[in-house]
Write a protein that holds these residues in place. Structure first.
Motif, PDB file in Angstrom:
ATOM      1  N   TYR A 188      -8.371   3.677   4.396  1.00  0.00           N
ATOM      2  CA  TYR A 188      -8.625   2.340   3.863  1.00  0.00           C
ATOM      3  C   TYR A 188      -8.712   1.347   5.016  1.00  0.00           C
ATOM      4  CZ  TYR A 188      -7.722   4.093  -0.818  1.00  0.00           C
ATOM      5  OH  TYR A 188      -7.794   4.786  -1.996  1.00  0.00           O
TER       6      TYR A 188
ATOM      7  N   TYR B 281       0.804  -1.232   0.000  1.00  0.00           N
ATOM      8  CA  TYR B 281       0.000   0.000   0.000  1.00  0.00           C
ATOM      9  C   TYR B 281       0.835   1.279   0.000  1.00  0.00           C
ATOM     10  CZ  TYR B 281      -2.972  -3.637   2.061  1.00  0.00           C
ATOM     11  OH  TYR B 281      -3.629  -4.810   2.315  1.00  0.00           O
TER      12      TYR B 281
ATOM     13  N   GLU C 184     -16.383   2.898  -1.232  1.00  0.00           N
ATOM     14  CA  GLU C 184     -16.530   3.929  -0.195  1.00  0.00           C
ATOM     15  C   GLU C 184     -17.778   3.617   0.630  1.00  0.00           C
ATOM     16  OE1 GLU C 184     -15.873   8.550  -0.426  1.00  0.00           O
ATOM     17  OE2 GLU C 184     -17.968   8.128  -0.914  1.00  0.00           O
TER      18      GLU C 184
ATOM     19  N   ILE D 195     -12.953   3.577   3.252  1.00  0.00           N
ATOM     20  CA  ILE D 195     -12.970   2.781   2.025  1.00  0.00           C
ATOM     21  C   ILE D 195     -12.560   1.343   2.347  1.00  0.00           C
ATOM     22  CG2 ILE D 195     -11.987   2.570  -0.301  1.00  0.00           C
ATOM     23  CD1 ILE D 195     -11.381   5.600  -0.125  1.00  0.00           C
TER      24      ILE D 195
ATOM     25  N   ARG E  37       0.930   3.933  -2.939  1.00  0.00           N
ATOM     26  CA  ARG E  37      -0.330   4.685  -3.039  1.00  0.00           C
ATOM     27  C   ARG E  37      -0.330   5.865  -2.085  1.00  0.00           C
ATOM     28  NH1 ARG E  37      -5.294   1.187  -1.304  1.00  0.00           N
ATOM     29  NH2 ARG E  37      -4.339   1.538   0.737  1.00  0.00           N
TER      30      ARG E  37
ATOM     31  N   ASN F 286     -11.688  -3.461  -1.225  1.00  0.00           N
ATOM     32  CA  ASN F 286     -12.025  -3.559  -2.655  1.00  0.00           C
ATOM     33  C   ASN F 286     -12.427  -2.199  -3.241  1.00  0.00           C
ATOM     34  OD1 ASN F 286     -14.534  -3.177  -1.552  1.00  0.00           O
ATOM     35  ND2 ASN F 286     -15.435  -5.101  -2.296  1.00  0.00           N
ATOM     36  N   ASN F 287     -11.997  -1.120  -2.539  1.00  0.00           N
ATOM     37  CA  ASN F 287     -12.173   0.266  -3.019  1.00  0.00           C
ATOM     38  C   ASN F 287     -13.623   0.729  -3.051  1.00  0.00           C
ATOM     39  OD1 ASN F 287      -9.453   1.080  -3.416  1.00  0.00           O
ATOM     40  ND2 ASN F 287      -9.372  -0.180  -5.278  1.00  0.00           N
TER      41      ASN F 287
END
Length: 322
Positions: A210, A18, A130, A124, A21, A127-128
């Motif tokens: 996340y 991660y 929101e 989030i 990102r 799996n992205n």
């Protein structure tokens, strides 16, 4: 040389999946007068290499490698290196939207009385997806009691250290509690209130939190976590006395938490001190307010005796199921 306005502190530990990102979201900010402090907290994966590669390509990135000491220790280390007028924290598996720094630093530079600025966040999934977007109407708090109550009673002020900008000089007097594994953010924020005069809630920018199933916060209850909850509840109770609010509800919470921790974490000098201190709060001991069974038992005897009673009951009857 132009003074650095912002220090961005990111503790890093085994997040190679991660980390890019997070760093990319920081380095792509439209506001550029910042330093990025990456504190590699003894990572055993490729996180250290990722940090070093970014330092090679952007001179705003400063990497510090150290033995593992936990997130609070890493943040304290970063604070000691920071040279910015303001500081902000990111978790290394999170990210921010690209105009977040510019929009909110402009507010701070035009309103020098603001000590802490909080901005919106999204929650989030892995799996992205929101699942929450929290944005508040702009509001300024100028009273310590208001800040305290809006923090502990789930008002607009969030319990996290991330998602906020702080004047760096606040941390001349404070540091994160390095012995805690959970609740360290709330603990720090309650302590910070004594050193600020103005907090502003912004509706600009966005922190991207996340949520991971393997994170410390999402893990199961544990003896160490129970002790950290007691530390936080005790601090909140003592702070309520300082600001002259009704302390009985906070006393109830602290008593319950300390008794639970005594039976789950086990007897220790720190909890014993808490329970003895709680015994001295006459309003709590004499209160008739509705409360947990063990809190009521504390009023009949003392919090420490109630804790010892529960400790014995738990071990005889195997009641300790969390």
């Amino acid at each position: 040389m132009t003074p650095t306005i912002l220090s961005v502190i990111v503790p890093v530990y085994n997040v190679e999946k991660y980390l890019s990102r997070c760093i990319d979201s920081i380095l792509s900010q439209t506001f550029t007068n910042f330093e990025l402090i990456l504190v590699d907290d003894g990572s055993t994966d490729n996180s250290s290499k990722v940090c070093d590669e970014y330092a090679k390509i952007d001179d705003r990135v400063h990497v510090f490698h150290r033995e593992n000491g936990g997130v609070s220790s890493a943040r304290n280390w970063g604070l000691r290196q920071a040279i910015g007028e303001y500081v902000t924290f990111l978790d290394s598996d999170d990210a921010i939207c690209k105009d977040t720094f510019r929009e909110n630093i402009n507010i701070l530079l035009n309103n020098k009385n603001i000590d802490i600025l909080q901005y919106p966040y999204s929650r989030i999934t892995e799996n992205n997806t929101e699942i929450e977007y929290r944005v508040e109407s702009p509001i300024t708090y100028l009273d310590k009691m208001d800040i305290f109550l809006n923090l502990v009673y789930n008002g607009p002020i969030t319990w996290t250290s991330w998602g906020k900008f702080y004047k760096k000089n606040i941390y001349k007097f404070l540091c994160f509690h390095e012995g805690m594994c959970v609740n360290e953010d709330l603990y720090a924020l309650v302590n910070i209130i004594a050193y600020i005069n103005c907090m502003y809630i912004s509706n600009l920018g966005r922190y991207l939190y996340y949520y991971r199933n393997d994170s410390v916060c999402s893990g199961s209850y544990s003896p160490l976590k129970s002790l950290d909850y007691s530390r936080t509840k005790m601090l909140i109770f003592k702070t309520s006395l300082k600001y002259g609010v009704d302390a009985v509800p906070f006393w109830n919470d602290a008593v319950k938490s300390c008794i639970d921790s005594w039976s789950y974490y086990g007897p220790c000098d720190e909890l014993k001190g808490f329970l003895k201190e709680l015994r001295l709060f006459t309003l709590g001991m004499k209160s008739k307010s509705r409360s947990n069974r063990m809190v009521r038992l504390s009023r009949i005897f003392t919090p420490l005796i109630a804790a010892r009673i529960k400790f014995v009951m738990v071990r005889i009857l195997h009641l300790n199921k969390y």
